[in-house]
Enzyme design. Structure first.
Site, mmCIF file in Angstrom:
data_model
loop_
_atom_site.group_PDB
_atom_site.id
_atom_site.type_symbol
_atom_site.label_atom_id
_atom_site.label_comp_id
_atom_site.label_asym_id
_atom_site.label_seq_id
_atom_site.Cartn_x
_atom_site.Cartn_y
_atom_site.Cartn_z
ATOM 1 N N PRO A 74 2.561 -8.588 0.559
ATOM 2 C CA PRO A 74 2.088 -9.367 -0.593
ATOM 3 C C PRO A 74 0.956 -10.319 -0.195
ATOM 4 O O PRO A 74 1.043 -11.004 0.820
ATOM 5 C CB PRO A 74 3.337 -10.140 -1.013
ATOM 6 C CG PRO A 74 4.477 -9.328 -0.514
ATOM 7 C CD PRO A 74 3.991 -8.715 0.769
ATOM 8 N N GLU A 75 -0.086 -10.327 -0.992
ATOM 9 C CA GLU A 75 -1.225 -11.203 -0.726
ATOM 10 C C GLU A 75 -1.052 -12.513 -1.491
ATOM 11 O O GLU A 75 -0.065 -12.703 -2.207
ATOM 12 C CB GLU A 75 -2.517 -10.464 -1.071
ATOM 13 C CG GLU A 75 -2.625 -9.164 -0.260
ATOM 14 C CD GLU A 75 -3.938 -8.405 -0.432
ATOM 15 O OE1 GLU A 75 -4.948 -9.017 -0.808
ATOM 16 O OE2 GLU A 75 -3.937 -7.185 -0.173
ATOM 17 N N ARG B 260 -7.457 -2.382 10.290
ATOM 18 C CA ARG B 260 -7.021 -2.148 8.914
ATOM 19 C C ARG B 260 -7.924 -1.123 8.253
ATOM 20 O O ARG B 260 -9.109 -1.014 8.552
ATOM 21 C CB ARG B 260 -7.061 -3.448 8.104
ATOM 22 C CG ARG B 260 -6.217 -4.575 8.675
ATOM 23 C CD ARG B 260 -4.739 -4.242 8.700
ATOM 24 N NE ARG B 260 -4.194 -3.951 7.379
ATOM 25 C CZ ARG B 260 -3.682 -4.856 6.566
ATOM 26 N NH1 ARG B 260 -3.637 -6.116 6.922
ATOM 27 N NH2 ARG B 260 -3.199 -4.510 5.400
ATOM 28 N N LYS C 34 -0.333 -16.393 2.579
ATOM 29 C CA LYS C 34 0.682 -15.356 2.445
ATOM 30 C C LYS C 34 2.080 -15.861 2.765
ATOM 31 O O LYS C 34 3.007 -15.080 2.890
ATOM 32 C CB LYS C 34 0.335 -14.183 3.371
ATOM 33 C CG LYS C 34 -0.990 -13.506 3.041
ATOM 34 C CD LYS C 34 -1.289 -12.427 4.047
ATOM 35 C CE LYS C 34 -2.645 -11.813 3.787
ATOM 36 N NZ LYS C 34 -3.028 -10.842 4.824
#
Ligand SMILES: [Zn+2]
Length: 334
Positions: free
Chosen positions: A2-3, A315, A50
């Site tokens: 979750p951001e 990423r 976060k």
């Protein structure tokens, strides 16, 4: 994982419980330390980037709306982010193996990630019942979430074909009769919430000048955007989407980009994150422009690559070579 917008929404779910006393502690965790939360009062709830932070104190302490009822550790011992991180100790809330760092990435990103975070020893929580607030830091996995007064239900069968509801890692029942349920998260005790509003993209105190200086570094722009020291709460989805919206190639060197491009990128970072939060609060989903896409909104073929600093996380990035051409030449600053 979750951001920022998701974690901010989680924080808003916990806020109504501030001031209430924990009547019962449940969940899959067998950590005795968490059982000590029973009879303690939830004193504060904060989101930073976060991370979600919940403060607990003795139930006997007076609690008043809008005021700090106790000499909280923030005032007593100001702690910078790094110190707080070093002081944080892990209470791994699972039967392990399910919630390492890798699980916080999208399934598509799993194969290129390695566990980086190490855990330290569990602190003595006996003093958690003392007069000073103790903070719990929640760091969520890919499917991490919080529910208030309801449990999460299976919305599809697992790989074995079973319709099995997610197992809560922690359930806090309050004296009001309400309850909070925490899923797929790691929990650490810490001495302060380590909130850095100047770098939090969702904070009104977000410092554009500091962020702009970071973006101007001679490094790939997609690395800088994920650096939580400058862009707390900004994750891989936001990174990909705002680079597309600003028409910037993920590997562009920040020092080679025009100031107007970097300003535009910052505008998109703040606007996109805020819009996403509002959508979440309204129960609406997010429509991606480029993340996980094969074609950009203009119909161009989308490229995919795995990028990251030499000694850091790698990423996945998605970009459109036509909408986001790589800039090699220094463009004039204005
Ligand atoms: Zn395109």
């Amino acid at each position: 994982m979750p951001e920022g917008p998701s974690v901010k929404r989680f924080q808003l779910l916990t806020a109504p419980f501030v001031g209430q006393v924990v009547a019962k502690v449940g969940g899959s965790s067998r950590q005795r330390n968490l059982k000590d939360l029973k009879a303690m009062r939830l004193q504060d709830s904060q989101a930073s980037g976060k991370n979600l932070f919940l403060a607990f104190g003795a139930a006997l302490e007076a609690w008043t709306m809008g005021g700090s009822p106790s000499p909280g550790p923030v005032e007593e011992e100001p702690t910078i982010q790094g110190e707080a991180d070093r002081g944080a100790c892990s209470l791994t809330l699972s039967q392990e193996g399910q919630e390492d760092e890798v699980s916080q990435l999208s399934p598509k990103e799993h194969s290129v990630q390695r566990k980086q975070e190490t855990e330290c020893s569990v602190p003595d929580a006996a003093d958690a019942a003392g007069g000073i607030w103790k903070w719990l830091r929640f760091h969520f996995g890919l499917f991490g979430s919080i529910r208030a007064n309801e449990f999460s239900r299976a919305n599809k069968a697992n790989k074995r074909g079973d319709w099995k509801d997610p197992v809560p890692r922690l359930v806090l029942n309050f004296d009001s009769g309400g309850f909070l349920v925490f899923y797929n998260c790691r929990i650490h005790w810490c001495t302060s919430p380590a909130v850095e509003p100047a770098s939090d993209i969702l904070s009104p105190k977000f410092h554009r000048g500091q962020a702009l200086a970071a973006l101007r570094q001679p490094t790939s722009i997609c690395y800088t955007l994920l650096d939580q020291r400058y862009f707390s709460g900004l994750g891989n989805i936001i990174k990909n989407e705002i680079l597309y919206l600003a028409r910037i190639h993920p590997l562009s060197q920040g020092s080679l980009l025009a100031l107007s491009d970097l300003e535009s990128l910052l505008d998109h970072a703040v606007q996109f994150s805020t819009d996403w939060l509002h959508k979440k609060l309204a129960g609406k989903g997010l429509h991606y422009q480029i993340y996980l896409k094969e074609k950009c909104p203009l119909g161009h073929e989308v490229m995919q690559g795995t990028f990251g600093p030499r000694d850091g996380f790698k990423r996945l990035s998605w970009w459109c070579p036509q909408c986001q051409p790589l800039q090699f030449v220094h463009r004039c600053w204005n």
